[in-house]
Scaffold this motif. Structure first.
Motif, PDB file in Angstrom:
ATOM      1  N   TRP A 166       0.815  -1.215   0.000  1.00  0.00           N
ATOM      2  CA  TRP A 166       0.000   0.000   0.000  1.00  0.00           C
ATOM      3  C   TRP A 166       0.854   1.273   0.000  1.00  0.00           C
ATOM      4  N   THR A 167       1.993   1.222   0.665  1.00  0.00           N
ATOM      5  CA  THR A 167       2.870   2.390   0.713  1.00  0.00           C
ATOM      6  C   THR A 167       4.289   1.943   1.055  1.00  0.00           C
ATOM      7  N   ASN A 168       5.271   2.680   0.550  1.00  0.00           N
ATOM      8  CA  ASN A 168       6.663   2.417   0.944  1.00  0.00           C
ATOM      9  C   ASN A 168       7.184   3.510   1.865  1.00  0.00           C
ATOM     10  N   ARG A 169       6.277   4.294   2.386  1.00  0.00           N
ATOM     11  CA  ARG A 169       6.628   5.424   3.260  1.00  0.00           C
ATOM     12  C   ARG A 169       6.185   5.102   4.685  1.00  0.00           C
ATOM     13  N   PHE A 170       6.953   4.280   5.369  1.00  0.00           N
ATOM     14  CA  PHE A 170       6.586   3.978   6.746  1.00  0.00           C
ATOM     15  C   PHE A 170       7.813   3.813   7.618  1.00  0.00           C
ATOM     16  N   THR A 171       7.610   4.134   8.888  1.00  0.00           N
ATOM     17  CA  THR A 171       8.633   4.016   9.923  1.00  0.00           C
ATOM     18  C   THR A 171       8.127   3.059  10.987  1.00  0.00           C
ATOM     19  N   ILE A 172       9.019   2.224  11.478  1.00  0.00           N
ATOM     20  CA  ILE A 172       8.656   1.279  12.531  1.00  0.00           C
ATOM     21  C   ILE A 172       9.077   1.831  13.882  1.00  0.00           C
ATOM     22  N   CYS A 173       8.137   1.897  14.812  1.00  0.00           N
ATOM     23  CA  CYS A 173       8.420   2.282  16.193  1.00  0.00           C
ATOM     24  C   CYS A 173       8.123   1.077  17.077  1.00  0.00           C
ATOM     25  N   THR A 174       9.135   0.568  17.730  1.00  0.00           N
ATOM     26  CA  THR A 174       8.928  -0.633  18.539  1.00  0.00           C
ATOM     27  C   THR A 174       8.589  -0.319  20.001  1.00  0.00           C
ATOM     28  N   ILE A 203       1.263  10.323  21.025  1.00  0.00           N
ATOM     29  CA  ILE A 203       0.784  10.426  19.650  1.00  0.00           C
ATOM     30  C   ILE A 203      -0.062  11.687  19.589  1.00  0.00           C
ATOM     31  N   ASP A 204       0.384  12.649  18.797  1.00  0.00           N
ATOM     32  CA  ASP A 204      -0.324  13.919  18.680  1.00  0.00           C
ATOM     33  C   ASP A 204      -1.354  13.822  17.557  1.00  0.00           C
ATOM     34  N   SER A 205      -2.557  14.291  17.829  1.00  0.00           N
ATOM     35  CA  SER A 205      -3.631  14.192  16.839  1.00  0.00           C
ATOM     36  C   SER A 205      -4.577  15.367  16.963  1.00  0.00           C
ATOM     37  N   ILE A 206      -5.365  15.571  15.917  1.00  0.00           N
ATOM     38  CA  ILE A 206      -6.423  16.572  15.904  1.00  0.00           C
ATOM     39  C   ILE A 206      -7.696  15.874  15.447  1.00  0.00           C
ATOM     40  N   ASP A 207      -8.705  15.882  16.311  1.00  0.00           N
ATOM     41  CA  ASP A 207      -9.988  15.237  15.998  1.00  0.00           C
ATOM     42  C   ASP A 207      -9.811  13.792  15.532  1.00  0.00           C
ATOM     43  N   GLY A 208      -8.898  13.082  16.164  1.00  0.00           N
ATOM     44  CA  GLY A 208      -8.689  11.673  15.852  1.00  0.00           C
ATOM     45  C   GLY A 208      -7.757  11.403  14.683  1.00  0.00           C
ATOM     46  N   MET A 209      -7.276  12.444  14.038  1.00  0.00           N
ATOM     47  CA  MET A 209      -6.371  12.264  12.902  1.00  0.00           C
ATOM     48  C   MET A 209      -4.938  12.515  13.371  1.00  0.00           C
ATOM     49  N   VAL A 210      -4.111  11.478  13.282  1.00  0.00           N
ATOM     50  CA  VAL A 210      -2.747  11.565  13.793  1.00  0.00           C
ATOM     51  C   VAL A 210      -1.938  12.597  13.015  1.00  0.00           C
ATOM     52  N   GLN A 211      -1.140  13.355  13.743  1.00  0.00           N
ATOM     53  CA  GLN A 211      -0.240  14.347  13.142  1.00  0.00           C
ATOM     54  C   GLN A 211       1.213  13.891  13.223  1.00  0.00           C
ATOM     55  N   GLN A 212       1.579  13.342  14.374  1.00  0.00           N
ATOM     56  CA  GLN A 212       2.949  12.874  14.550  1.00  0.00           C
ATOM     57  C   GLN A 212       3.040  11.947  15.751  1.00  0.00           C
ATOM     58  N   VAL A 213       4.087  11.127  15.736  1.00  0.00           N
ATOM     59  CA  VAL A 213       4.442  10.288  16.875  1.00  0.00           C
ATOM     60  C   VAL A 213       5.687  10.899  17.506  1.00  0.00           C
ATOM     61  N   VAL A 214       5.650  11.112  18.811  1.00  0.00           N
ATOM     62  CA  VAL A 214       6.751  11.744  19.522  1.00  0.00           C
ATOM     63  C   VAL A 214       7.401  10.713  20.440  1.00  0.00           C
ATOM     64  N   LEU A 215       8.721  10.546  20.310  1.00  0.00           N
ATOM     65  CA  LEU A 215       9.452   9.591  21.139  1.00  0.00           C
ATOM     66  C   LEU A 215      10.006  10.260  22.382  1.00  0.00           C
ATOM     67  N   PRO A 222       6.456  12.731  11.711  1.00  0.00           N
ATOM     68  CA  PRO A 222       5.188  13.139  11.094  1.00  0.00           C
ATOM     69  C   PRO A 222       4.588  11.963  10.330  1.00  0.00           C
ATOM     70  N   CYS A 223       3.283  11.792  10.436  1.00  0.00           N
ATOM     71  CA  CYS A 223       2.624  10.695   9.726  1.00  0.00           C
ATOM     72  C   CYS A 223       1.150  11.004   9.586  1.00  0.00           C
ATOM     73  N   GLU A 224       0.498  10.265   8.678  1.00  0.00           N
ATOM     74  CA  GLU A 224      -0.934  10.455   8.441  1.00  0.00           C
ATOM     75  C   GLU A 224      -1.750   9.222   8.838  1.00  0.00           C
ATOM     76  N   GLY A 225      -1.073   8.213   9.332  1.00  0.00           N
ATOM     77  CA  GLY A 225      -1.779   7.015   9.761  1.00  0.00           C
ATOM     78  C   GLY A 225      -0.863   6.104  10.541  1.00  0.00           C
ATOM     79  N   ILE A 226      -1.469   5.189  11.279  1.00  0.00           N
ATOM     80  CA  ILE A 226      -0.736   4.236  12.116  1.00  0.00           C
ATOM     81  C   ILE A 226      -1.355   2.850  11.934  1.00  0.00           C
TER      82      ILE A 226
END
Length: 305
Positions: A166-174, A203-215, A222-226
């Motif tokens: 579906w996408t090759n733009r993903f980061t893995i957070c363990t 996980i920062d979001s606005i109205d349920g839509m993820v904006q970014q994951v903060v470690l 920054p991301c648009e889905g998890i």
């Protein structure tokens, strides 16, 4: 007290339980479906991958299913929670939270699975809106978008190649130690997949839509889905309470016909399978209902012969 001895009591009114009820109703069996109305997929906006129902909401799916079942007067649907079961094959007695009792010959557990509490801060706010567990259900909507996979170990090596369709733009957070072998890490490096094992702060979001994951170290992704690996347990303790065998993963052990180790007791859907899709659960409900109906008919045939 419901004095009538029902043919089958179905505990759980999701796709598996409702499709079983439809099949048994058409087979002229007296059936009750006991459902508390708290399905696991209630958090999601749409059900996908179910032919003729692609994109329908879980609540609308159930409304349509119950409307279709209403054509068969021998099936009733009760909004309640089964809390205890006694008896044996041919004469089970179910007691509900509202004090109702139902006697039945056969039992079908279609109780599904339920999520353990989500321990990542902010994940509950995006679950079902922009964070999901199944690419087959929600990958299309997130195609070509930047995503984060929250998983570790075997879950990582399942998600990474699967999601690449579906996408090759993903980061893995363990979210801590990755539990990967060096060979697995090298495989991910070769595919240019970033793997970050620092714990997740939020996980920062606005109205349920993820904006970014903060470690915890301040890294922001920054991301648009998890997509994440949930921790699941059986949707009810009742199968185990009456002696059904349960796997380490929390599923009810059944044979190819949905039979448990307890005579007269069956299970279908997510509670008895790792194929967590609505269409798979409905199919299992249909086939298990046929097995129950065959058993009931054979018993009646032998009694009256």
């Amino acid at each position: 007290m419901r004095e009538q001895l029902l043919d089958v009591a179905i505990i759980g009114g999701g796709p598996a339980g409702l499709n079983a009820a439809l099949m048994l109703g058409r087979a002229r069996k007296n059936v009750v479906v006991i459902d508390e109305g708290r399905p696991r997929n209630a958090v999601t906006r749409e059900t996908h991958g179910f032919l003729t129902r692609d994109g329908v909401s879980p609540s609308e799916f159930r409304r349509i299913a119950q409307e279709e079942i209403s054509a068969y007067p021998s099936v009733s649907i009760v909004a309640d929670t089964a809390v205890s079961i006694t008896g044996t094959d041919g004469q089970f007695l179910i007691t509900t939270a509202q004090g109702e009792t139902f006697a039945c010959k056969k039992l079908l557990f279609a109780v599904g699975m339920k999520d353990q509490p989500l321990d990542v801060p902010g994940l509950a706010e995006v679950y079902g809106k922009s964070a999901f567990v199944c690419p087959y259900c929600d990958g299309w909507e997130l195609r070509d978008k930047p995503l984060v996979i929250i998983s570790k170990g075997a879950g990582v090596m399942h998600f990474a190649p699967l999601l690449s369709g579906w996408t090759n733009r993903f980061t893995i957070c363990t979210n801590g130690p990755d539990e990967l072998t060096e060979a697995q890490r090298e495989e991910l490096r070769q595919h240019r997949v970033p793997v970050l094992n620092t714990p997740i702060r939020s996980i920062d979001s606005i109205d349920g839509m993820v904006q970014q994951v903060v470690l915890e170290d301040g890294t922001t992704i920054p991301c648009e889905g998890i997509f994440f690996s949930p921790e699941l347990v059986t949707g009810s303790d009742l199968p185990q309470s009456i002696g059904c065998h349960i796997t380490e993963a929390g599923m009810v052990v059944v044979d190819d016909f949905g039979k448990t180790n307890i005579p007269g007791v069956y299970s279908a859907g997510d509670a008895a399978s790792r194929q967590y899709q609505a269409i798979a659960a409905a199919a299992k409900g249909a086939f298990t209902a046929a097995a129950i109906n065959n058993e009931l008919n054979l018993e009646a045939w032998r009694r009256n012969g």
